[in-house]
Design a protein around this motif. Sequence first.
Motif, short mmCIF file in Angstrom:
data_model
loop_
_atom_site.label_atom_id
_atom_site.label_comp_id
_atom_site.label_asym_id
_atom_site.label_seq_id
_atom_site.Cartn_x
_atom_site.Cartn_y
_atom_site.Cartn_z
N UNK A 35 3.08 16.25 0.28
CA UNK A 35 4.07 16.53 -0.76
C UNK A 35 3.73 17.78 -1.57
N UNK A 36 4.77 18.35 -2.16
CA UNK A 36 4.63 19.51 -3.05
C UNK A 36 5.27 19.14 -4.38
N UNK A 37 4.55 19.39 -5.48
CA UNK A 37 5.08 19.10 -6.81
C UNK A 37 4.85 20.29 -7.74
N UNK A 38 5.90 20.66 -8.46
CA UNK A 38 5.79 21.76 -9.42
C UNK A 38 5.33 21.21 -10.78
N UNK A 39 4.43 21.95 -11.44
CA UNK A 39 4.01 21.56 -12.78
C UNK A 39 4.82 22.32 -13.83
N UNK A 40 4.52 22.08 -15.10
CA UNK A 40 5.30 22.68 -16.18
C UNK A 40 5.14 24.19 -16.26
N UNK A 41 4.07 24.71 -15.67
CA UNK A 41 3.84 26.15 -15.66
C UNK A 41 4.55 26.86 -14.51
N UNK A 65 0.86 -1.19 0.00
CA UNK A 65 0.00 0.00 0.00
C UNK A 65 0.89 1.24 0.00
N UNK A 66 0.25 2.39 -0.04
CA UNK A 66 0.98 3.64 0.18
C UNK A 66 1.84 4.12 -0.96
N UNK A 67 1.30 4.24 -2.19
CA UNK A 67 2.07 4.89 -3.27
C UNK A 67 2.15 6.39 -2.99
N UNK A 68 3.15 6.78 -2.23
CA UNK A 68 3.19 8.08 -1.56
C UNK A 68 3.60 9.23 -2.47
N UNK A 69 4.52 8.97 -3.40
CA UNK A 69 5.04 10.04 -4.25
C UNK A 69 5.37 9.47 -5.63
N UNK A 70 5.45 10.36 -6.63
CA UNK A 70 5.67 9.92 -8.00
C UNK A 70 6.85 10.64 -8.64
N UNK A 71 7.45 9.96 -9.63
CA UNK A 71 8.48 10.57 -10.47
C UNK A 71 8.35 10.01 -11.87
N UNK A 72 8.69 10.84 -12.85
CA UNK A 72 8.70 10.42 -14.25
C UNK A 72 10.12 10.56 -14.78
N UNK A 81 0.18 15.15 -8.53
CA UNK A 81 1.28 15.35 -9.47
C UNK A 81 0.69 15.52 -10.87
N UNK A 82 0.89 16.68 -11.45
CA UNK A 82 0.32 16.98 -12.76
C UNK A 82 1.29 16.57 -13.86
N UNK A 83 0.80 15.76 -14.78
CA UNK A 83 1.60 15.32 -15.92
C UNK A 83 0.72 15.36 -17.16
N UNK A 84 1.02 16.29 -18.05
CA UNK A 84 0.23 16.49 -19.25
C UNK A 84 -1.23 16.73 -18.88
N UNK A 85 -2.15 15.90 -19.38
CA UNK A 85 -3.58 16.15 -19.13
C UNK A 85 -4.10 15.40 -17.92
N UNK A 86 -3.20 14.78 -17.13
CA UNK A 86 -3.63 13.96 -16.00
C UNK A 86 -3.08 14.45 -14.67
N UNK A 87 -3.82 14.15 -13.62
CA UNK A 87 -3.35 14.31 -12.25
C UNK A 87 -3.17 12.92 -11.66
N UNK A 102 -5.25 24.74 -16.90
CA UNK A 102 -4.00 23.99 -16.79
C UNK A 102 -3.37 23.84 -18.16
N UNK A 103 -2.08 23.46 -18.16
CA UNK A 103 -1.39 23.22 -19.41
C UNK A 103 -1.83 21.90 -20.00
#
Length: 397
Positions: A284-290, A70-77, A369-375, A396-397
Amino acid sequence: MAIPIIFLAKAMTTRLLISSAIAALFVAIFIASPHFIVPNIHQIKNETLFLERENQENSTVMMPISGGAVGPESFAFDGGGGGPYTGVSDGRIVRWRANESRWVDFAVTSPERDGCEGSHDHSQTEPICGRPLGLGFNEKTGDLYIADAYLGLQVVGPNGGLSSPLSTEVNGVAFGFTNSLDIDPDSGTVYFTDSSTRFTRRNHISVIITGDNTGRLMKFDVKTRKTSLLLNNLKFPNGVAVSKDGDFLVFVETTTCRLFKLWLKTPKVGNVEVIYQFPGFPDNVKRNENGEFWVGINSRRGKFLEWIISNPWIGNTLVRVLDVTKIYSCLVRFIGKTGLGIKLDGIGNVVEVLDSNKGKRWKQVSEVNQRNENLWIGSVTMSYVVKDKIPTTSSNS
């Protein structure tokens, strides 16, 4: 004049009785807690965009984690757009393969894997098996940097496998609860948080209710391989994100529910500013492309918890007589499916608020976490990741 021992004993007994009563009330109030209350949009300064997101057919996808974790806490691409990658409770880092619609193993942070996987209480084994939390890729090298709650700052190459330790202490004080990280895309410097030197991740609720202020913000220089202390005496420092131009970073204190800005460049270098007060406990804090920042809000901060936090002796007594984190974890299932994501600009203006009160399958949100057209929505308790389409009405972008 010495105080008679009998009076000290009575005082201690009285305090213990009071704390026991508070403990019972603590449990009762959590059980009776209403769902997350979204802040009144009219009370948020400056212009904001408030969206009550209704469930729309095919707009939300739940992606279960395999293996009983359980617990998918944070993401990275990764630099090629692959992923997301996320750390889970049994110490694995898994990668989403979109063409196969499944999670696959990518890396582990500990060589000790006996008894780690499977459906059981991973909080008992995570000090040995590892618990990867914050993740971030260096897009120039392809290396994945990992904040493991117990094993410190680590790194693994583009092909995955067993990660290597980079840092476990700063200024002679060991990390107790390594939590979140972000990477400056130009220099490769890794900024990361140690939420407490007193309590580990298994006791994260204790960090909050005791008012613990042993948390730290640090940076790791990839060239010199040295760790430097940036700020200390913090109350549960958690998510951290570098600005798009690298002039500053923002980070949250979970206990105080505040968002801070630390200037890294310009004549303001070293200055710290409070730029927002959240209605609940930020993760968590995540910056988007904007260049905007998404903050995941785990749960609400009610008046009762505020009272406990403002009286540290209560929290310190509670953690001696109760396993408050375990109690809280058990009560989560009764609190309701709540979650909140807040998007802000670099000066603390709210741009967007997304909530889960209208049937969304978010709970105990750790990250948006915003990635393209998805959160991509993370959680410290759930056995799945939520992928939610961004509304076309949003800016959003």
